[in-house]
Structures are given as C-alpha cells and as structure tokens.
Design a protein around this motif. Structure first.
Motif, PDB file in Angstrom:
ATOM      1  N   LEU A   1      -8.579  -9.946 -11.470  1.00  0.00           N
ATOM      2  CA  LEU A   1      -7.172  -9.754 -11.111  1.00  0.00           C
ATOM      3  C   LEU A   1      -6.617  -8.517 -11.806  1.00  0.00           C
ATOM      4  CD1 LEU A   1      -4.611 -10.733  -9.686  1.00  0.00           C
ATOM      5  CD2 LEU A   1      -4.131 -12.182 -11.682  1.00  0.00           C
ATOM      6  N   GLU A   2      -7.021  -8.302 -13.047  1.00  0.00           N
ATOM      7  CA  GLU A   2      -6.572  -7.117 -13.784  1.00  0.00           C
ATOM      8  C   GLU A   2      -7.008  -5.835 -13.079  1.00  0.00           C
ATOM      9  OE1 GLU A   2      -7.211  -4.915 -18.125  1.00  0.00           O
ATOM     10  OE2 GLU A   2      -7.902  -6.972 -17.822  1.00  0.00           O
ATOM     11  N   GLN A   3      -8.256  -5.796 -12.626  1.00  0.00           N
ATOM     12  CA  GLN A   3      -8.756  -4.613 -11.931  1.00  0.00           C
ATOM     13  C   GLN A   3      -8.027  -4.403 -10.615  1.00  0.00           C
ATOM     14  OE1 GLN A   3     -11.077  -2.348 -13.156  1.00  0.00           O
ATOM     15  NE2 GLN A   3     -10.251  -1.195 -11.413  1.00  0.00           N
ATOM     16  N   PHE A   4      -7.783  -5.490  -9.899  1.00  0.00           N
ATOM     17  CA  PHE A   4      -7.069  -5.405  -8.622  1.00  0.00           C
ATOM     18  C   PHE A   4      -5.657  -4.857  -8.819  1.00  0.00           C
ATOM     19  CE2 PHE A   4      -3.930  -7.491  -5.889  1.00  0.00           C
ATOM     20  CZ  PHE A   4      -4.335  -7.048  -4.642  1.00  0.00           C
ATOM     21  N   LEU A   5      -4.913  -5.418  -9.794  1.00  0.00           N
ATOM     22  CA  LEU A   5      -3.548  -4.969 -10.050  1.00  0.00           C
ATOM     23  C   LEU A   5      -3.529  -3.540 -10.587  1.00  0.00           C
ATOM     24  CD1 LEU A   5      -2.019  -8.192 -11.659  1.00  0.00           C
ATOM     25  CD2 LEU A   5      -1.664  -7.329  -9.344  1.00  0.00           C
ATOM     26  N   ALA A   6      -4.499  -3.210 -11.429  1.00  0.00           N
ATOM     27  CA  ALA A   6      -4.563  -1.853 -11.980  1.00  0.00           C
ATOM     28  C   ALA A   6      -4.766  -0.828 -10.868  1.00  0.00           C
ATOM     29  CB  ALA A   6      -5.689  -1.757 -13.007  1.00  0.00           C
TER      30      ALA A   6
ATOM     31  N   LEU B   1      -2.059   2.106  -9.920  1.00  0.00           N
ATOM     32  CA  LEU B   1      -2.419   3.527  -9.878  1.00  0.00           C
ATOM     33  C   LEU B   1      -2.013   4.150  -8.552  1.00  0.00           C
ATOM     34  CD1 LEU B   1      -5.926   3.584 -11.607  1.00  0.00           C
ATOM     35  CD2 LEU B   1      -3.787   4.554 -12.473  1.00  0.00           C
ATOM     36  N   ILE B   2      -2.191   3.409  -7.463  1.00  0.00           N
ATOM     37  CA  ILE B   2      -1.791   3.914  -6.146  1.00  0.00           C
ATOM     38  C   ILE B   2      -0.278   4.057  -6.070  1.00  0.00           C
ATOM     39  CG2 ILE B   2      -1.731   3.376  -3.676  1.00  0.00           C
ATOM     40  CD1 ILE B   2      -4.461   2.001  -4.047  1.00  0.00           C
ATOM     41  N   ILE B   3       0.448   3.043  -6.552  1.00  0.00           N
ATOM     42  CA  ILE B   3       1.916   3.104  -6.557  1.00  0.00           C
ATOM     43  C   ILE B   3       2.392   4.310  -7.362  1.00  0.00           C
ATOM     44  CG2 ILE B   3       4.017   1.972  -7.408  1.00  0.00           C
ATOM     45  CD1 ILE B   3       2.748  -0.706  -6.737  1.00  0.00           C
ATOM     46  N   GLY B   4       1.835   4.463  -8.561  1.00  0.00           N
ATOM     47  CA  GLY B   4       2.250   5.574  -9.410  1.00  0.00           C
ATOM     48  C   GLY B   4       1.898   6.922  -8.814  1.00  0.00           C
ATOM     49  N   ALA B   5       0.690   7.042  -8.263  1.00  0.00           N
ATOM     50  CA  ALA B   5       0.251   8.317  -7.697  1.00  0.00           C
ATOM     51  C   ALA B   5       1.083   8.710  -6.486  1.00  0.00           C
ATOM     52  CB  ALA B   5      -1.227   8.234  -7.313  1.00  0.00           C
ATOM     53  N   VAL B   6       1.346   7.755  -5.596  1.00  0.00           N
ATOM     54  CA  VAL B   6       2.146   8.046  -4.398  1.00  0.00           C
ATOM     55  C   VAL B   6       3.579   8.384  -4.783  1.00  0.00           C
ATOM     56  CG1 VAL B   6       3.124   7.043  -2.308  1.00  0.00           C
ATOM     57  CG2 VAL B   6       0.722   6.694  -2.830  1.00  0.00           C
TER      58      VAL B   6
ATOM     59  N   LEU C   1       6.587   4.092   1.954  1.00  0.00           N
ATOM     60  CA  LEU C   1       6.997   2.821   2.558  1.00  0.00           C
ATOM     61  C   LEU C   1       5.788   1.926   2.812  1.00  0.00           C
ATOM     62  CD1 LEU C   1       9.478   1.307   3.676  1.00  0.00           C
ATOM     63  CD2 LEU C   1       9.025   2.361   5.886  1.00  0.00           C
ATOM     64  N   GLY C   2       4.709   2.539   3.319  1.00  0.00           N
ATOM     65  CA  GLY C   2       3.500   1.772   3.614  1.00  0.00           C
ATOM     66  C   GLY C   2       2.875   1.166   2.371  1.00  0.00           C
ATOM     67  N   VAL C   3       2.803   1.953   1.294  1.00  0.00           N
ATOM     68  CA  VAL C   3       2.218   1.452   0.048  1.00  0.00           C
ATOM     69  C   VAL C   3       3.066   0.319  -0.525  1.00  0.00           C
ATOM     70  CG1 VAL C   3       1.767   2.036  -2.371  1.00  0.00           C
ATOM     71  CG2 VAL C   3       0.981   3.548  -0.557  1.00  0.00           C
ATOM     72  N   GLY C   4       4.387   0.465  -0.458  1.00  0.00           N
ATOM     73  CA  GLY C   4       5.269  -0.591  -0.962  1.00  0.00           C
ATOM     74  C   GLY C   4       5.101  -1.887  -0.189  1.00  0.00           C
ATOM     75  N   VAL C   5       5.089  -1.804   1.137  1.00  0.00           N
ATOM     76  CA  VAL C   5       4.930  -2.996   1.979  1.00  0.00           C
ATOM     77  C   VAL C   5       3.543  -3.605   1.785  1.00  0.00           C
ATOM     78  CG1 VAL C   5       4.812  -3.832   4.358  1.00  0.00           C
ATOM     79  CG2 VAL C   5       6.623  -2.248   3.687  1.00  0.00           C
ATOM     80  N   TRP C   6       2.512  -2.735   1.763  1.00  0.00           N
ATOM     81  CA  TRP C   6       1.134  -3.193   1.569  1.00  0.00           C
ATOM     82  C   TRP C   6       0.987  -3.947   0.261  1.00  0.00           C
ATOM     83  CZ3 TRP C   6      -2.349  -0.371  -1.929  1.00  0.00           C
ATOM     84  CH2 TRP C   6      -3.638  -0.903  -1.953  1.00  0.00           C
ATOM     85  N   THR C   7       1.618  -3.441  -0.800  1.00  0.00           N
ATOM     86  CA  THR C   7       1.525  -4.072  -2.109  1.00  0.00           C
ATOM     87  C   THR C   7       2.123  -5.474  -2.097  1.00  0.00           C
ATOM     88  OG1 THR C   7       1.634  -1.936  -3.222  1.00  0.00           O
ATOM     89  CG2 THR C   7       2.182  -3.863  -4.545  1.00  0.00           C
TER      90      THR C   7
END
Length: 254
Positions: free
Chosen positions: A213-218, A222-227, A36-42
């Motif tokens: 921006l590409e590095q930031f989104l990447a 990776l965090i979204i996918g890993a979590v 939930l935190g990662v989703g909201v943070w994103t």
C-alpha cells in the motif's frame, strides 16, 4: 520611414505574442485535462483505500487538482477571448486567473510531497491498528470492504504478516467462527477458507499489505506532485507572454 518601420516591427511582435498565447492556451488546456484526469483517477480508482489512512492529506491533494483542472478549462476560454479582443482588462483578469491556478497547483504539489515524506511512518503507526480493531465491526463497513479489497488486490494478508490477525477483535470474537484470518486473505476465496492459514491457501509469504500500500500511494503521490508542479511551471510561461502582450496593447476604452 523609421517610425513606420518601428510600428510594423511592433505590430509583428504583437502578432507573434498573440500566436504564442494561443499555443500556450492549447497546452494549458491539455495540462488542465491531465490535472483533472489525475485528480479523478486518484479518487476513483482506489478510493476505498482512503478510509484506511489516518489523515486526509492524500484525498485533499486530489481534490485540489480537480478544482485546479476545472478552473483551467474556464480560464482557457478567458485567455482566448483576451487575445482576440486585445483588451487590457481581459488580459489582467486572465493573468490573475493563471496566478491563482498556479498557486493552487503548487499547494497540491507541495502537499503531495510533504505527505510522501510522512507516508511510511503514518502507515506503520496506524494501518495495523485500523485493520485489527475495525475489521468486521458494527458501523465499520467501509473499512471492512477496504481491507478485503486491499488484501485481494495486492495479494497480501494483514499489515505486516498474517499473524497480525491473531490479535484482532474480529478473529478473537465468535463472529470469526474458527477463522485464523479473514477469508479475503485466501488465494481462492471460499466460505470459511480463512480457517486454514497454510501458505498454499493464504497470502502468507508474499509480504504484508503495508509495504504494498505504501508503494502504491507513493507512486500516486509522485504523479500528483509531478503533474501539479509541471503544469504550474507551464503557467509561468503563460504569465510572461500575457505580461508582454499587455504592455504592447494600447489602453482599451472598456
């Protein structure tokens, strides 16, 4: 005597499974909070940048994680009730809830991974066009704000380099009032500072916004996918424990 020993052994194993499920539920809640935190943070931290993306896959992945995280909280309570009551019906419902959340998080993780593979190509094709054609145009306030914030946050100017702005609708119009780049390209923003494009005044040699921006989104993907995938794998353990406890509990009278 052997029958009594067998019953005691089965009771002991049932108790162990119940405690394991309690421990899993605690870890499950923690994982749900992380999801939930990662989703909201994103969505919250850099949500302005979403208007610069051609597709909504990035935002969809975050929304899916928020949905999964919310379901985890509810399912965690259901899991505790199922263990305490020792009813097969509750355990069955709990198992299917875990399975549903597992699939949701797996989808979010896969979406993030797929978009990660396409991210570079999408930005190369669309970011420069979005910035040069929509900046400071009527009805494009969200994009204008996003571009200004992007250039200030990442200390960059235009998509590839500052020369990209020379072909933009905004700079070629009278609205620019002699500016060569938007004021948000300046290292220190002052009125009409964009009229001077010297490296001492604007972010000219720091690199274009596209790579940053590409590095930031990447990193976020990776965090979204890993979590998402990590918590999904944790749920496999919960489903196994639930199945084992289900088999050891006698049919409940409902």
């Amino acid at each position: 005597m052997s029958a009594v020993y067998k019953d005691d052994q089965e009771d002991w194993m049932t108790v162990c499974l119940k405690y394991l499920l309690f421990v899993f539920n605690f870890l499950f809640w923690m994982g749900g909070a992380a999801v939930l935190g990662v989703g909201v943070w994103t969505l919250v931290e850099k949500s302005d940048y979403l208007s610069l993306l051609a597709s909504s896959t990035f935002a969809v992945s975050a929304y899916i994680l928020i949905l999964a995280g919310g379901l985890v909280v509810v399912t965690g309570f259901l899991g505790c009730c199922a263990v305490i009551r020792e009813q097969r019906s509750c355990l069955s419902m709990y198992f299917f809830c875990l399975l549903l959340i597992f699939l949701i998080e797996l989808v979010a993780g896969v979406l993030a991974y797929v978009y990660y593979q396409r991210l570079s190509e999408e930005l190369k094709q669309h970011l420069n066009q979005t910035m040069t054609e929509n900046y400071a145009q009527p009805g494009k306030d969200a994009i204008t704000f996003a571009v200004d914030r992007l250039q200030q946050d990442f200390k960059c100017c235009a998509s590839n380099n500052s020369h990209d702005w020379l072909q933009s609708v905004y700079i070629l119009s009278e609205q620019a009032e002699g500016r060569m780049v938007p004021d948000s390209c300046c290292k220190t923003i002052t009125p009409y500072c964009g009229r001077r494009d010297h490296p001492s005044n604007i972010y000219k040699v720091e690199g274009g916004c596209i790579t940053k921006l590409e590095q930031f989104l990447a990193d976020h993907l990776l965090i979204i996918g890993a979590v998402g995938i990590g918590v999904a794998c944790l749920q496999i353990c919960g489903m196994v424990f639930t199945c084992c406890l289900y088999r050891r509990i006698k049919m409940d009278p409902y």
